[in-house]
Motif scaffolding. Structure first.
Motif, short mmCIF file in Angstrom:
data_model
loop_
_atom_site.label_atom_id
_atom_site.label_comp_id
_atom_site.label_asym_id
_atom_site.label_seq_id
_atom_site.Cartn_x
_atom_site.Cartn_y
_atom_site.Cartn_z
N VAL A 232 36.32 -24.56 20.08
CA VAL A 232 35.46 -24.62 21.07
C VAL A 232 35.30 -25.71 22.04
CG1 VAL A 232 34.12 -22.95 20.01
CG2 VAL A 232 33.35 -25.22 19.74
N GLY A 233 36.24 -26.49 21.72
CA GLY A 233 36.09 -27.96 22.82
C GLY A 233 36.61 -29.04 22.06
N GLU A 234 37.11 -29.90 22.93
CA GLU A 234 37.51 -31.27 22.24
C GLU A 234 36.97 -32.30 23.17
OE1 GLU A 234 42.11 -32.48 21.66
OE2 GLU A 234 41.59 -33.55 23.53
N TYR A 235 36.38 -33.34 22.46
CA TYR A 235 35.57 -34.47 23.06
C TYR A 235 36.30 -35.80 22.78
CZ TYR A 235 32.68 -30.36 22.71
OH TYR A 235 32.11 -29.00 23.18
N LYS B 142 30.35 -20.67 22.37
CA LYS B 142 30.91 -20.80 23.87
C LYS B 142 29.61 -20.66 24.84
CE LYS B 142 35.78 -19.71 23.66
NZ LYS B 142 36.81 -18.75 24.19
N ALA B 143 28.87 -19.34 24.69
CA ALA B 143 27.89 -19.25 25.57
C ALA B 143 26.72 -20.44 25.48
CB ALA B 143 26.86 -18.12 25.18
N LEU B 144 26.44 -21.21 24.32
CA LEU B 144 25.49 -22.06 24.34
C LEU B 144 26.14 -23.30 24.80
CD1 LEU B 144 23.11 -23.58 22.98
CD2 LEU B 144 24.42 -23.95 20.83
N LEU B 145 27.31 -23.62 24.46
CA LEU B 145 27.93 -24.91 25.08
C LEU B 145 28.33 -24.73 26.39
CD1 LEU B 145 30.33 -25.63 22.16
CD2 LEU B 145 28.10 -26.74 22.65
N SER B 146 28.15 -23.37 27.17
CA SER B 146 28.29 -23.33 28.53
C SER B 146 27.21 -23.69 29.17
CB SER B 146 28.72 -21.94 28.97
OG SER B 146 27.69 -21.10 28.68
#
Length: 88
Positions: free
Chosen positions: A9-12, A58-62
């Motif tokens: 869901v993402g790279e940090y 994805k909804a939370l992180l958006s």
């Protein structure tokens, strides 16, 4: 389901950044894993979730953790420090 089915869901940029996101996911009960880069010279980390919670993650992180207007209001509620006091 195996871990091979999980989705990023993402790279940090660092483990610390991924840790902040991890706390948000944990708070919402979303299972996840922080996966560091395989290259020891690369500090990035990815966060992976099972496919059945991908849309929720994805909804939370958006969304912003704290809405921008609330951050602005909080920042403006305190007077700026007097830099002259620091020079005494």
């Amino acid at each position: 389901m195996s871990d091979h089915d999980w989705v990023s869901v993402g790279e940090y940029s660092s483990g610390l950044s991924a840790g902040v996101v991890s706390v948000r996911l944990t708070t919402e009960g979303i299972p996840h894993r922080i996966v560091p880069s395989l290259d020891r010279r690369d500090p990035t980390c990815s966060i992976w979730v099972p496919p059945e919670v991908l849309d929720r993650a994805k909804a939370l992180l958006s969304r912003d953790a704290v809405p921008e207007d609330e951050l602005t209001k909080a920042a403006l509620s305190y007077p700026p420090p007097d830099d002259a006091d620091d020079l005494k």
